[in-house]
Design a protein around this motif. Structure first.
Motif, short mmCIF file in Angstrom:
data_model
loop_
_atom_site.label_atom_id
_atom_site.label_comp_id
_atom_site.label_asym_id
_atom_site.label_seq_id
_atom_site.Cartn_x
_atom_site.Cartn_y
_atom_site.Cartn_z
N ILE A 124 2.94 3.85 8.60
CA ILE A 124 2.03 3.36 8.87
C ILE A 124 1.52 2.42 7.97
N SER A 125 0.76 1.35 8.40
CA SER A 125 0.19 0.28 7.91
C SER A 125 -1.33 0.23 8.11
N ILE A 126 -2.00 -0.70 7.48
CA ILE A 126 -3.38 -1.08 7.29
C ILE A 126 -3.54 -2.64 8.14
N PRO A 127 -4.01 -2.85 9.11
CA PRO A 127 -4.20 -4.05 9.55
C PRO A 127 -4.79 -5.14 8.84
N MET A 128 -4.48 -6.29 8.87
CA MET A 128 -5.02 -7.35 7.78
C MET A 128 -5.16 -8.57 8.80
N HIS A 129 -5.97 -9.59 8.28
CA HIS A 129 -6.26 -10.56 9.13
C HIS A 129 -6.15 -11.90 8.19
N GLY A 130 -5.59 -11.67 7.13
CA GLY A 130 -5.77 -12.80 6.03
C GLY A 130 -4.24 -13.30 5.72
N MET A 131 -4.22 -14.20 4.90
CA MET A 131 -3.12 -14.80 4.29
C MET A 131 -2.23 -13.74 3.58
N ILE A 132 -3.10 -12.95 2.93
CA ILE A 132 -2.27 -11.95 1.85
C ILE A 132 -1.49 -10.74 2.61
N GLU A 133 -0.44 -10.50 2.19
CA GLU A 133 0.57 -9.45 2.98
C GLU A 133 0.29 -8.13 2.81
N SER A 134 -0.36 -8.03 1.60
CA SER A 134 -0.62 -6.37 1.27
C SER A 134 -1.55 -6.26 0.42
N LEU A 135 -2.23 -5.07 0.34
CA LEU A 135 -3.35 -4.95 -0.61
C LEU A 135 -2.96 -4.12 -1.78
N ASN A 136 -3.72 -4.33 -2.98
CA ASN A 136 -3.31 -3.52 -4.37
C ASN A 136 -3.15 -1.89 -3.63
N VAL A 137 -2.15 -1.43 -4.28
CA VAL A 137 -1.77 -0.03 -3.82
C VAL A 137 -2.64 0.96 -4.13
N SER A 138 -3.63 0.67 -5.03
CA SER A 138 -4.70 1.64 -5.55
C SER A 138 -6.00 1.26 -4.36
N VAL A 139 -5.88 0.28 -3.92
CA VAL A 139 -6.89 -0.04 -2.78
C VAL A 139 -6.29 0.42 -1.22
N ALA A 140 -5.11 0.43 -1.33
CA ALA A 140 -4.48 0.91 0.11
C ALA A 140 -4.52 2.44 0.22
N ALA A 141 -4.50 3.00 -0.89
CA ALA A 141 -4.71 4.37 -1.05
C ALA A 141 -6.02 5.13 -0.63
N ALA A 142 -7.12 4.11 -0.96
CA ALA A 142 -8.44 4.85 -0.84
C ALA A 142 -8.64 4.42 0.59
N VAL A 143 -8.37 3.35 1.12
CA VAL A 143 -8.54 3.13 2.53
C VAL A 143 -8.05 4.04 3.47
N ILE A 144 -6.70 4.55 3.23
CA ILE A 144 -6.11 5.50 3.94
C ILE A 144 -6.58 6.96 3.74
N LEU A 145 -7.01 7.09 2.56
CA LEU A 145 -7.22 8.53 2.27
C LEU A 145 -8.87 8.68 2.64
N PHE A 146 -9.59 7.76 2.73
CA PHE A 146 -11.07 7.86 3.30
C PHE A 146 -10.98 8.10 4.78
N GLU A 147 -10.01 7.44 5.73
CA GLU A 147 -9.99 7.75 6.96
C GLU A 147 -9.61 9.13 7.24
N ALA A 148 -8.53 9.84 6.16
CA ALA A 148 -8.30 11.23 6.13
C ALA A 148 -9.59 12.23 5.90
N GLU A 149 -10.39 11.64 4.94
CA GLU A 149 -11.59 12.26 4.92
C GLU A 149 -12.71 12.53 5.96
N ARG A 150 -12.88 11.08 6.51
CA ARG A 150 -13.45 10.96 7.84
C ARG A 150 -13.08 11.92 8.86
#
Length: 224
Positions: free
Chosen positions: A126-152
């Protein structure tokens, strides 16, 4: 808190070595009701770092593994679908996954990503869609984004409205969290925990003790 714990939702840190990232990930896991997470690293001192990071919260159990293979084998044996957050060509939008199923999410360090062994063991990339120049999020930020989708998704399915922990685990954790010092003494002496009443209070047979750093012990426990 215990009534909202999700024992069939977990996270695996695959060589996430920075203590501040470990600590932030553990806090996010606690926030979405994760009860146990897993970690592995090739660095010899990572176990001390992970233990120190886990000390930032006493609500989430951290299980350390010597290899990613052994850790994932144990998780797969529990019937969990395994998701690997990666930038591989096989990845799908993280929001397309059904997180109401028993699920374990693998996250790797920003520089190396998830290991080849973990990618091969995963059911989905899986991946988090992004639309900027940065290729990846900080791992702790990515964890929070994905986990709160699971929570939702789990909230919508009513999975937080009923206790999911087994009664034995629920009662043990309730006692240890409500009476941590007494629980430690009883564990050290190999004695059972007294059963709490409906208000979470110690039974009337429990009394204050002369022992330091205790919150009371039971006369029938052998400590009084």
């Amino acid at each position: 808190m215990l009534a909202h714990r999700q024992p069939d939702l977990s996270l695996v840190m695959d060589n996430v070595n920075k203590a501040h990232n470990l600590s932030a990930i553990i806090r996010s896991c606690d926030a979405v009701g994760i009860h146990e997470i897993h970690a592995v690293s090739y660095r010899k001192n990572i176990f001390d770092r992970q233990t120190a990071a886990a000390g930032t919260t006493r609500w989430v159990e951290v299980t350390l593994h010597q290899s990613i293979t052994s850790g994932l084998s144990m998780i797969a044996g529990r019937g969990m679908q395994i998701l690997a957050a990666s930038g591989s060509s096989k990845n799908v939008d993280f929001r397309s996954i059904d997180y109401t199923r028993p699920t374990a999410l693998i996250l790797g360090a920003e520089w190396d990503g998830v290991s080849t062994e973990a990618l091969e063991a995963a059911d989905h990339h899986i991946s988090i869609p992004m639309h900027g120049m940065i290729e990846s999020l900080n791992v702790s930020v990515a964890a929070a984004v994905i986990l709160f989708e699971a929570e939702r998704q789990r909230t919508a399915a009513g999975m937080y409205s009923r206790p999911m922990l087994e009664k034995e685990s629920f009662d043990r954790l309730l006692f240890e969290n409500a009476y941590p010092r007494l629980g430690r003494i009883l564990r050290e002496k190999g004695l059972p925990y007294p059963e709490l009443d409906v208000n979470g209070q110690l039974p009337s047979s429990c009394h204050d003790s002369d022992m330091p750093d205790t919150e009371g012990v039971c006369s029938d426990s052998g400590l009084y």
